[in-house]
Each structure stands twice: as C-alpha cells, then as structure tokens.
Scaffold this motif. Structure first.
Motif, PDB file in Angstrom:
ATOM      1  N   PHE A  74      -1.387  12.588   8.021  1.00 40.50           N
ATOM      2  CA  PHE A  74      -2.035  11.574   8.844  1.00 40.50           C
ATOM      3  C   PHE A  74      -1.722  11.862  10.310  1.00 40.50           C
ATOM      4  CE2 PHE A  74      -1.150   9.609   4.737  1.00 40.50           C
ATOM      5  CZ  PHE A  74      -2.349   8.984   4.435  1.00 40.50           C
ATOM      6  N   ASP A  75      -2.733  12.186  11.095  1.00 41.09           N
ATOM      7  CA  ASP A  75      -2.542  12.445  12.524  1.00 41.09           C
ATOM      8  C   ASP A  75      -3.083  11.283  13.348  1.00 41.09           C
ATOM      9  OD1 ASP A  75      -1.275  14.978  12.560  1.00 41.09           O
ATOM     10  OD2 ASP A  75      -3.175  15.950  12.044  1.00 41.09           O
ATOM     11  N   ASN A  76      -2.264  10.826  14.283  1.00 44.19           N
ATOM     12  CA  ASN A  76      -2.627   9.730  15.193  1.00 44.19           C
ATOM     13  C   ASN A  76      -2.913   8.414  14.472  1.00 44.19           C
ATOM     14  OD1 ASN A  76      -2.431  11.163  17.679  1.00 44.19           O
ATOM     15  ND2 ASN A  76      -4.408  12.126  17.247  1.00 44.19           N
ATOM     16  N   TYR A  77      -2.394   8.276  13.264  1.00 47.76           N
ATOM     17  CA  TYR A  77      -2.519   6.992  12.564  1.00 47.76           C
ATOM     18  C   TYR A  77      -1.621   5.935  13.203  1.00 47.76           C
ATOM     19  CZ  TYR A  77      -5.640   7.056   8.525  1.00 47.76           C
ATOM     20  OH  TYR A  77      -6.758   7.023   7.714  1.00 47.76           O
ATOM     21  N   GLN A  78      -0.591   6.397  13.934  1.00 48.57           N
ATOM     22  CA  GLN A  78       0.299   5.473  14.638  1.00 48.57           C
ATOM     23  C   GLN A  78      -0.273   5.056  15.989  1.00 48.57           C
ATOM     24  OE1 GLN A  78       3.114   4.270  13.458  1.00 48.57           O
ATOM     25  NE2 GLN A  78       3.725   5.623  11.797  1.00 48.57           N
ATOM     26  N   GLN A  79      -1.364   5.695  16.396  1.00 46.22           N
ATOM     27  CA  GLN A  79      -1.958   5.450  17.709  1.00 46.22           C
ATOM     28  C   GLN A  79      -2.440   3.999  17.838  1.00 46.22           C
ATOM     29  OE1 GLN A  79      -2.492   8.131  20.047  1.00 46.22           O
ATOM     30  NE2 GLN A  79      -3.172   6.658  21.564  1.00 46.22           N
ATOM     31  N   ILE A  80      -1.930   3.298  18.842  1.00 47.76           N
ATOM     32  CA  ILE A  80      -2.385   1.926  19.105  1.00 47.76           C
ATOM     33  C   ILE A  80      -3.756   1.983  19.762  1.00 47.76           C
ATOM     34  CG2 ILE A  80      -1.913  -0.210  20.368  1.00 47.76           C
ATOM     35  CD1 ILE A  80       0.077   0.257  18.154  1.00 47.76           C
ATOM     36  N   PHE A  81      -4.687   1.163  19.279  1.00 45.80           N
ATOM     37  CA  PHE A  81      -6.020   1.148  19.885  1.00 45.80           C
ATOM     38  C   PHE A  81      -6.537  -0.281  19.994  1.00 45.80           C
ATOM     39  CE2 PHE A  81      -6.819   1.490  15.301  1.00 45.80           C
ATOM     40  CZ  PHE A  81      -7.848   0.578  15.089  1.00 45.80           C
ATOM     41  N   THR A  82      -7.541  -0.445  20.822  1.00 46.85           N
ATOM     42  CA  THR A  82      -8.254  -1.720  20.922  1.00 46.85           C
ATOM     43  C   THR A  82      -9.707  -1.456  20.540  1.00 46.85           C
ATOM     44  OG1 THR A  82      -8.782  -1.341  23.247  1.00 46.85           O
ATOM     45  CG2 THR A  82      -6.763  -2.564  22.771  1.00 46.85           C
ATOM     46  N   GLY A  83     -10.334  -2.436  19.990  1.00 45.17           N
ATOM     47  CA  GLY A  83     -11.723  -2.254  19.576  1.00 45.17           C
ATOM     48  C   GLY A  83     -12.360  -3.582  19.252  1.00 45.17           C
ATOM     49  N   MET A  84     -13.492  -3.514  18.567  1.00 45.72           N
ATOM     50  CA  MET A  84     -14.214  -4.718  18.183  1.00 45.72           C
ATOM     51  C   MET A  84     -14.145  -4.895  16.672  1.00 45.72           C
ATOM     52  SD  MET A  84     -15.277  -5.983  21.014  1.00 45.72           S
ATOM     53  CE  MET A  84     -16.378  -7.255  20.403  1.00 45.72           C
ATOM     54  N   ALA A 176       4.171 -13.917   4.501  1.00 47.86           N
ATOM     55  CA  ALA A 176       3.071 -13.345   5.275  1.00 47.86           C
ATOM     56  C   ALA A 176       3.418 -11.930   5.730  1.00 47.86           C
ATOM     57  CB  ALA A 176       2.777 -14.222   6.484  1.00 47.86           C
ATOM     58  N   ASN A 177       2.404 -11.098   5.819  1.00 45.61           N
ATOM     59  CA  ASN A 177       2.553  -9.733   6.329  1.00 45.61           C
ATOM     60  C   ASN A 177       2.279  -9.773   7.835  1.00 45.61           C
ATOM     61  OD1 ASN A 177       2.258  -7.022   7.034  1.00 45.61           O
ATOM     62  ND2 ASN A 177       1.235  -6.475   5.129  1.00 45.61           N
ATOM     63  N   ARG A 178       3.342  -9.707   8.617  1.00 47.84           N
ATOM     64  CA  ARG A 178       3.224  -9.855  10.081  1.00 47.84           C
ATOM     65  C   ARG A 178       2.337  -8.774  10.706  1.00 47.84           C
ATOM     66  NH1 ARG A 178       4.353 -14.982  10.454  1.00 47.84           N
ATOM     67  NH2 ARG A 178       6.438 -15.529   9.702  1.00 47.84           N
ATOM     68  N   LYS A 179       2.293  -7.611  10.081  1.00 47.09           N
ATOM     69  CA  LYS A 179       1.488  -6.515  10.634  1.00 47.09           C
ATOM     70  C   LYS A 179       0.001  -6.843  10.623  1.00 47.09           C
ATOM     71  CE  LYS A 179       4.810  -2.919   9.322  1.00 47.09           C
ATOM     72  NZ  LYS A 179       5.012  -1.688   8.520  1.00 47.09           N
ATOM     73  N   TYR A 180      -0.384  -7.827   9.820  1.00 45.25           N
ATOM     74  CA  TYR A 180      -1.799  -8.200   9.717  1.00 45.25           C
ATOM     75  C   TYR A 180      -2.191  -9.361  10.629  1.00 45.25           C
ATOM     76  CZ  TYR A 180      -3.682  -5.056   6.233  1.00 45.25           C
ATOM     77  OH  TYR A 180      -4.182  -3.938   5.608  1.00 45.25           O
ATOM     78  N   SER A 203      -2.865  -0.448  15.005  1.00 42.90           N
ATOM     79  CA  SER A 203      -2.944   0.946  14.583  1.00 42.90           C
ATOM     80  C   SER A 203      -3.305   0.975  13.107  1.00 42.90           C
ATOM     81  CB  SER A 203      -1.609   1.669  14.804  1.00 42.90           C
ATOM     82  OG  SER A 203      -0.640   1.204  13.877  1.00 42.90           O
ATOM     83  N   LEU A 204      -3.870   2.090  12.659  1.00 46.55           N
ATOM     84  CA  LEU A 204      -4.195   2.214  11.236  1.00 46.55           C
ATOM     85  C   LEU A 204      -2.920   2.239  10.394  1.00 46.55           C
ATOM     86  CD1 LEU A 204      -7.113   4.842  11.281  1.00 46.55           C
ATOM     87  CD2 LEU A 204      -7.267   2.366  10.927  1.00 46.55           C
ATOM     88  N   ALA A 205      -1.856   2.833  10.944  1.00 49.35           N
ATOM     89  CA  ALA A 205      -0.599   2.945  10.195  1.00 49.35           C
ATOM     90  C   ALA A 205      -0.032   1.579   9.821  1.00 49.35           C
ATOM     91  CB  ALA A 205       0.421   3.738  11.007  1.00 49.35           C
ATOM     92  N   GLN A 206      -0.201   0.584  10.689  1.00 53.27           N
ATOM     93  CA  GLN A 206       0.382  -0.719  10.390  1.00 53.27           C
ATOM     94  C   GLN A 206      -0.393  -1.473   9.302  1.00 53.27           C
ATOM     95  OE1 GLN A 206      -0.465  -2.322  14.484  1.00 53.27           O
ATOM     96  NE2 GLN A 206      -0.751  -4.263  13.415  1.00 53.27           N
ATOM     97  N   LEU A 207      -1.603  -1.013   9.000  1.00 53.95           N
ATOM     98  CA  LEU A 207      -2.419  -1.686   7.988  1.00 53.95           C
ATOM     99  C   LEU A 207      -2.142  -1.188   6.576  1.00 53.95           C
ATOM    100  CD1 LEU A 207      -5.903  -1.763   9.774  1.00 53.95           C
ATOM    101  CD2 LEU A 207      -4.115  -3.521   9.769  1.00 53.95           C
ATOM    102  N   ILE A 208      -1.487  -0.049   6.458  1.00 53.23           N
ATOM    103  CA  ILE A 208      -1.329   0.582   5.142  1.00 53.23           C
ATOM    104  C   ILE A 208       0.156   0.786   4.823  1.00 53.23           C
ATOM    105  CG2 ILE A 208      -3.577   1.709   5.344  1.00 53.23           C
ATOM    106  CD1 ILE A 208      -2.156   4.307   6.043  1.00 53.23           C
TER     107      ILE A 208
END
Length: 307
Positions: A74-84, A176-180, A203-208
């Motif tokens: 997994f590359d850049n799955y830890q990358q924080i991003f903003t989106g819609m 509760a899962n705080r990451k969500y 980030s995608l990493a925090q969802l999985i």
C-alpha cells in the motif's frame, strides 16, 4: 371499464419507467416509484445478465489456496487528504486523490485509488454485498482502484482487468471507532440525495485494518455491483473486519434515497458463481502461527537440555 384502464396505465408506467434504465434497490420499489429492482437490472443494462457478476457468496471450503496471493503493498495509503463526500442517491461515495496506490497481492500491475463507497442494511442489520459461508455482515466498504495508465474509470472498465476493488466487512462493536468520526459526522450534511459536503483530514489507512492484518483475503474476478455491471473487476475481500458501534452503523440508515425514503438495504443479492474459482491467500497467518509454535517448541527443548 375503469377496472381495466387502471391496470393498463400502471403497466404502461412500469414499461416507461423501467425501459428508461431507472435502477433501484428492492427497498426503493413502490407503486409511486416502479423502478428496476436487482432482479430486473438487465433492463437497465444488459451486462447485468453476464456470467461473471458480483457480489457472490464465498464458500470457504471450496476456495483454493494460491501462493501468488502475497501481501499487498500500500503506497500513500497513510496520506491525509481532503475531498468531497456525497449522497449519490444510491450510496455514500467519496472521491480519492490518485496518489494512493496498491500493488502486489497477485495483482497484474499497480492500481491507483479513485473512490470509496459503502453498502449497508437497515439500522445495523445484515447489509454487506458479499457473504462468507452465507453470513451477511452489517456493512461493506469498497475502495475502487484503476490501472495506473488510465485517467478515468470509464476507460478502465473497458479492460477486463482494468479495475481492482478492495472489499472490507464491518462488525458490530461495543465502542465507537474514532477513526470513522470524519465520515459519521459528514453524514449529517448529506442526508438527502445529491447532497455533498467536505471530507477533511482523512486517509485510506485509517478506514481499514492495520496492514499486518490484511494478509488473509479472498480473490475472484467479477463485476461492478451496480449497473452497468461491467465485468472488469479483480475483487479482493479481506477476512479481518472493521469494528463500528451500533450507533455508527445506524447513522447510515438516516440517509435518504431520491424519493425521500430511508436509504436502507443498499446491496445487490449474491449472484451465481457460474464455475468461477475463488482463491484464498491464507498462508501468511498460518505461517505466523506455525513460526510461533516452532519457537515455543524450540524454547521448551532448550530449557529441558542439561547444563
């Protein structure tokens, strides 16, 4: 005469609505909204009648262990991003910058993340699309990727291996899962169809699950689980589930379909396997357990040796 006219009008309305390609989940159908339920998705798109459709029920005893199903990179799955994140009328969907990629895991090449969306039941009840030995989980996450060389999903779907979807199941948790929290909080702003809002600092990493828990998974070739049902997807379904509290799971059922009805039961029923082989990575967890067992035996033998 009126008794003859009314059924004729209803039949006419059904024909006009369904032939227009208006597809829906079973929970959306009503006389006021005579749309194409999953059994009639072939009327919305003929590809939905294909022989390699998704989702499926995975019968674990019939899976085939495949040594090629190595751990993913997994590359850049830890990358924080903003989106819609939006309510698209059928689900919750969020776009992902194409920085995050996945490779290895028996995939033919590297794939870049495009979007993620979810499927769920009713107030935390059964709602996953895929099932394992007939068990349906409360919810399922799909992270959709396309081959690196493509710039849009439409083009990728013309390639039989153009899309790779990583699927994750959810389980009920006492806490509760705080990451969500970013997603659960955003749901309040997208309750109606076509609503969208900003999804910040995620980030995608925090969802999985953690990467070390992603070595055991199932693999098969299938399709999109909504029309047009393109048979261009390499499916990966991970065994390790994601915990969410009942309150978090129920939050998804507060969303609305286009017609204002509660957005529940957003899953396609399982489809025939039609001779396809489902593979299982399986080895990594077993090898780790074997290693620990061997280490324990070696230690015990060492302790039993005379000085």
């Amino acid at each position: 005469m009126q008794q003859l006219i009314l059924p004729a009008l209803l039949a006419s309305c059904w024909t006009l609505c369904t032939e227009a390609g208006d597809w829906c989940y079973q929970t959306q159908f009503s006389l006021d909204h005579p749309c194409n339920v999953p059994e009639k998705w072939n009327l919305a798109n003929s590809r939905c009648d294909g022989r390699s459709q998704s989702p499926i029920n995975i019968v674990t005893r019939k899976t085939l262990k495949d040594k090629r199903l190595t751990p993913f990179k997994f590359d850049n799955y830890q990358q924080i991003f903003t989106g819609m994140i939006k309510n698209n009328g059928h689900s919750v969907q969020a776009g992902v910058p194409h920085l995050s990629t996945v490779s290895g895991g028996g995939l033919p090449t590297s794939y870049k993340a495009v979007q993620f969306h979810l499927h769920w039941g009713n107030n935390g009840g059964p709602g996953s699309e895929h099932t394992i030995d007939g068990e349906q989980y409360p919810m399922e996450l799909h992270i959709v990727h396309m081959k690196q060389q493509y710039t849009d999903l439409t083009t990728a779907l013309s390639d039989q291996e153009g899309v790779a979807v990583l699927g994750f199941f959810y389980e009920k948790s006492n806490s509760a899962n705080r990451k969500y929290e970013p997603i659960i909080n955003a749901l309040r702003s997208i309750r109606n169809a076509k609503d969208n809002t900003s999804l910040i600092a995620i980030s995608l990493a925090q969802l999985i699950p953690a990467e070390q828990n992603l070595t055991s998974y199932y693999r098969y070739k299938g399709s999109l689980t909504t029309p047009g049902c393109n048979e261009a997807v390499i499916w990966t379904l991970f065994e390790s589930p994601i915990p969410l509290s009942m309150e978090q799971l129920r939050a998804f059922s507060e969303l609305k379909f286009h017609d204002g009805k509660s957005m529940v039961g957003t899953f396609r029923p399982v489809q025939p396997l039609n001779g396809r082989q489902v593979s299982w990575s399986g080895g990594a967890v077993i090898l780790a357990s074997s290693f620990l067992l061997m280490a324990a035996i070696a230690t015990a033998l060492g302790l039993s040796q005379p000085n």
